[in-house]
Design a protein around this motif. Structure first.
Motif, PDB file in Angstrom:
ATOM      1  N   SER A  66       0.516  11.476  -5.069  1.00  0.00           N
ATOM      2  CA  SER A  66      -0.119  12.608  -5.736  1.00  0.00           C
ATOM      3  C   SER A  66      -1.537  12.797  -5.238  1.00  0.00           C
ATOM      4  CB  SER A  66      -0.159  12.375  -7.247  1.00  0.00           C
ATOM      5  OG  SER A  66       1.155  12.247  -7.746  1.00  0.00           O
ATOM      6  N   VAL A  67      -1.968  14.055  -5.217  1.00  0.00           N
ATOM      7  CA  VAL A  67      -3.338  14.373  -4.833  1.00  0.00           C
ATOM      8  C   VAL A  67      -4.282  13.704  -5.828  1.00  0.00           C
ATOM      9  CG1 VAL A  67      -5.018  16.235  -4.619  1.00  0.00           C
ATOM     10  CG2 VAL A  67      -2.704  16.543  -3.755  1.00  0.00           C
ATOM     11  N   GLY A  68      -5.322  13.100  -5.291  1.00  0.00           N
ATOM     12  CA  GLY A  68      -6.326  12.467  -6.135  1.00  0.00           C
ATOM     13  C   GLY A  68      -6.872  11.216  -5.487  1.00  0.00           C
ATOM     14  N   SER A  69      -7.875  10.651  -6.157  1.00  0.00           N
ATOM     15  CA  SER A  69      -8.474   9.430  -5.625  1.00  0.00           C
ATOM     16  C   SER A  69      -7.678   8.217  -6.098  1.00  0.00           C
ATOM     17  CB  SER A  69      -9.931   9.317  -6.060  1.00  0.00           C
ATOM     18  OG  SER A  69     -10.008   9.266  -7.465  1.00  0.00           O
ATOM     19  N   GLY A  70      -7.708   7.177  -5.308  1.00  0.00           N
ATOM     20  CA  GLY A  70      -7.023   5.938  -5.663  1.00  0.00           C
ATOM     21  C   GLY A  70      -5.514   5.983  -5.512  1.00  0.00           C
ATOM     22  N   ALA A  71      -5.014   6.863  -4.656  1.00  0.00           N
ATOM     23  CA  ALA A  71      -3.570   6.918  -4.411  1.00  0.00           C
ATOM     24  C   ALA A  71      -3.129   5.619  -3.738  1.00  0.00           C
ATOM     25  CB  ALA A  71      -3.226   8.112  -3.532  1.00  0.00           C
ATOM     26  N   THR A  83      -9.878  13.448   7.518  1.00  0.00           N
ATOM     27  CA  THR A  83      -9.533  12.045   7.292  1.00  0.00           C
ATOM     28  C   THR A  83     -10.028  11.597   5.920  1.00  0.00           C
ATOM     29  OG1 THR A  83     -11.572  11.217   8.262  1.00  0.00           O
ATOM     30  CG2 THR A  83      -9.694  11.523   9.755  1.00  0.00           C
ATOM     31  N   THR A  84      -9.528  10.468   5.497  1.00  0.00           N
ATOM     32  CA  THR A  84      -9.968   9.862   4.250  1.00  0.00           C
ATOM     33  C   THR A  84      -9.915   8.343   4.425  1.00  0.00           C
ATOM     34  OG1 THR A  84      -9.651   9.855   1.842  1.00  0.00           O
ATOM     35  CG2 THR A  84      -7.663   9.882   3.205  1.00  0.00           C
ATOM     36  N   PRO A  85     -10.814   7.615   3.786  1.00  0.00           N
ATOM     37  CA  PRO A  85     -10.834   6.147   3.940  1.00  0.00           C
ATOM     38  C   PRO A  85      -9.568   5.486   3.389  1.00  0.00           C
ATOM     39  CG  PRO A  85     -12.841   6.933   2.868  1.00  0.00           C
ATOM     40  CD  PRO A  85     -11.908   8.090   2.937  1.00  0.00           C
ATOM     41  N   VAL A  86      -9.240   4.352   3.979  1.00  0.00           N
ATOM     42  CA  VAL A  86      -8.095   3.537   3.553  1.00  0.00           C
ATOM     43  C   VAL A  86      -8.616   2.129   3.294  1.00  0.00           C
ATOM     44  CG1 VAL A  86      -5.847   2.601   4.221  1.00  0.00           C
ATOM     45  CG2 VAL A  86      -6.517   4.890   4.983  1.00  0.00           C
ATOM     46  N   THR A  87      -8.250   1.556   2.145  1.00  0.00           N
ATOM     47  CA  THR A  87      -8.690   0.211   1.784  1.00  0.00           C
ATOM     48  C   THR A  87      -7.473  -0.658   1.501  1.00  0.00           C
ATOM     49  OG1 THR A  87     -10.688   1.136   0.775  1.00  0.00           O
ATOM     50  CG2 THR A  87     -10.118  -1.128   0.189  1.00  0.00           C
ATOM     51  N   ALA A  88      -7.423  -1.842   2.124  1.00  0.00           N
ATOM     52  CA  ALA A  88      -6.301  -2.774   1.904  1.00  0.00           C
ATOM     53  C   ALA A  88      -6.387  -3.357   0.500  1.00  0.00           C
ATOM     54  CB  ALA A  88      -6.340  -3.884   2.941  1.00  0.00           C
ATOM     55  N   MET A  89      -5.200  -3.617  -0.070  1.00  0.00           N
ATOM     56  CA  MET A  89      -5.083  -4.224  -1.392  1.00  0.00           C
ATOM     57  C   MET A  89      -4.099  -5.386  -1.303  1.00  0.00           C
ATOM     58  SD  MET A  89      -4.510  -0.820  -3.696  1.00  0.00           S
ATOM     59  CE  MET A  89      -4.114  -1.817  -5.110  1.00  0.00           C
ATOM     60  N   PRO A  90      -4.158  -6.316  -2.236  1.00  0.00           N
ATOM     61  CA  PRO A  90      -3.167  -7.402  -2.230  1.00  0.00           C
ATOM     62  C   PRO A  90      -1.786  -6.879  -2.625  1.00  0.00           C
ATOM     63  CG  PRO A  90      -4.695  -7.644  -4.074  1.00  0.00           C
ATOM     64  CD  PRO A  90      -5.170  -6.484  -3.276  1.00  0.00           C
ATOM     65  N   ARG A 142      -0.156  -3.108   0.955  1.00  0.00           N
ATOM     66  CA  ARG A 142      -0.599  -2.029   0.064  1.00  0.00           C
ATOM     67  C   ARG A 142      -2.002  -1.567   0.438  1.00  0.00           C
ATOM     68  NH1 ARG A 142       1.488  -1.981  -5.619  1.00  0.00           N
ATOM     69  NH2 ARG A 142      -0.638  -1.392  -6.060  1.00  0.00           N
ATOM     70  N   PHE A 143      -2.213  -0.274   0.225  1.00  0.00           N
ATOM     71  CA  PHE A 143      -3.497   0.339   0.527  1.00  0.00           C
ATOM     72  C   PHE A 143      -3.807   1.371  -0.543  1.00  0.00           C
ATOM     73  CE2 PHE A 143      -1.195  -0.808   4.315  1.00  0.00           C
ATOM     74  CZ  PHE A 143      -2.112  -1.569   5.028  1.00  0.00           C
ATOM     75  N   THR A 144      -5.068   1.624  -0.717  1.00  0.00           N
ATOM     76  CA  THR A 144      -5.489   2.717  -1.584  1.00  0.00           C
ATOM     77  C   THR A 144      -6.251   3.714  -0.722  1.00  0.00           C
ATOM     78  OG1 THR A 144      -6.653   3.304  -3.613  1.00  0.00           O
ATOM     79  CG2 THR A 144      -7.614   1.547  -2.307  1.00  0.00           C
ATOM     80  N   THR A 145      -6.091   4.993  -1.068  1.00  0.00           N
ATOM     81  CA  THR A 145      -6.735   6.054  -0.307  1.00  0.00           C
ATOM     82  C   THR A 145      -6.959   7.245  -1.229  1.00  0.00           C
ATOM     83  OG1 THR A 145      -6.612   7.341   1.746  1.00  0.00           O
ATOM     84  CG2 THR A 145      -4.563   7.083   0.515  1.00  0.00           C
ATOM     85  N   ASP A 146      -7.742   8.182  -0.788  1.00  0.00           N
ATOM     86  CA  ASP A 146      -7.982   9.412  -1.551  1.00  0.00           C
ATOM     87  C   ASP A 146      -7.259  10.548  -0.843  1.00  0.00           C
ATOM     88  OD1 ASP A 146      -9.627   7.955  -3.240  1.00  0.00           O
ATOM     89  OD2 ASP A 146     -11.445   8.462  -2.116  1.00  0.00           O
ATOM     90  N   LEU A 147      -6.233  11.069  -1.491  1.00  0.00           N
ATOM     91  CA  LEU A 147      -5.510  12.217  -0.943  1.00  0.00           C
ATOM     92  C   LEU A 147      -6.179  13.457  -1.521  1.00  0.00           C
ATOM     93  CD1 LEU A 147      -1.879  10.820  -1.268  1.00  0.00           C
ATOM     94  CD2 LEU A 147      -3.347  10.888   0.766  1.00  0.00           C
ATOM     95  N   ALA A 185       1.738  14.756   0.157  1.00  0.00           N
ATOM     96  CA  ALA A 185       0.979  14.603  -1.079  1.00  0.00           C
ATOM     97  C   ALA A 185       1.197  15.873  -1.894  1.00  0.00           C
ATOM     98  CB  ALA A 185      -0.497  14.408  -0.787  1.00  0.00           C
ATOM     99  N   GLY A 186       1.563  15.674  -3.147  1.00  0.00           N
ATOM    100  CA  GLY A 186       1.801  16.828  -4.030  1.00  0.00           C
ATOM    101  C   GLY A 186       0.812  16.834  -5.178  1.00  0.00           C
ATOM    102  N   PRO A 187       0.779  17.953  -5.877  1.00  0.00           N
ATOM    103  CA  PRO A 187      -0.137  18.085  -7.007  1.00  0.00           C
ATOM    104  C   PRO A 187       0.188  17.126  -8.150  1.00  0.00           C
ATOM    105  CG  PRO A 187       1.192  20.087  -6.729  1.00  0.00           C
ATOM    106  CD  PRO A 187       1.583  19.112  -5.676  1.00  0.00           C
TER     107      PRO A 187
END
Length: 136
Positions: free
Chosen positions: A44-49, A85-92, A100-105, A134-136
């Motif tokens: 979904s669109v948003g931060s922390g996807a 582009t948008t940042p990508v952060t690795a997660m456990p 797993r990764f978190t990103t802002d779509l 990515a959807g609404p």
């Protein structure tokens, strides 16, 4: 006991070298022996996807643990906006072979996740470009 003729000895040597080369190549894998697959389905669109991928050894069908992910990129290339582009952060991850990764779509549409990894004992880099919506 006499010595074998030189021709036979040379042919035997070449056969032994060929057998060794064939058996060695069966042990070594190449980057094409691995595959990243998208595991997460809700983007979904948003931060922390959350984005989750699985790395599989195609020769065994087993997940690959402890790969070193050293390059990631998320962009909107599927919609013709590669520079978006948008940042990508690795997660456990608790699942062996899943990463797993978190990103802002930031907007709805097609996104491309590029990932590169080193697998223990594999000299080549394993990489993939995975498209998602990515959807609404």
């Amino acid at each position: 006991m006499g010595l074998l003729p030189m021709k036979t000895t040379y042919a035997g040597f070449c056969g032994a070298v060929l057998a060794l080369a064939v058996s060695s190549s069966a042990v070594l894998a190449g980057a094409e022996d691995y595959r990243f697959d998208l595991v997460s389905t809700d983007h979904s669109v948003g931060s922390g996807a959350i984005l989750e991928v699985r790395l599989t050894d195609l020769r065994t069908g087993k997940p690959v643990e402890r790969a070193v992910i050293y390059a990631t990129r998320m962009d909107m290339a599927p919609d013709g906006m590669e520079m978006m582009t948008t940042p990508v952060t690795a997660m456990p991850s608790d699942v062996p072979g899943n990463y797993r990764f978190t990103t802002d779509l930031t907007m709805a549409g097609g996104w491309r996740f590029s990932v590169a990894a080193k697998v223990q004992g594999e000299p080549e880099t394993v990489s993939a470009e995975i498209e998602l919506q990515a959807g609404p």
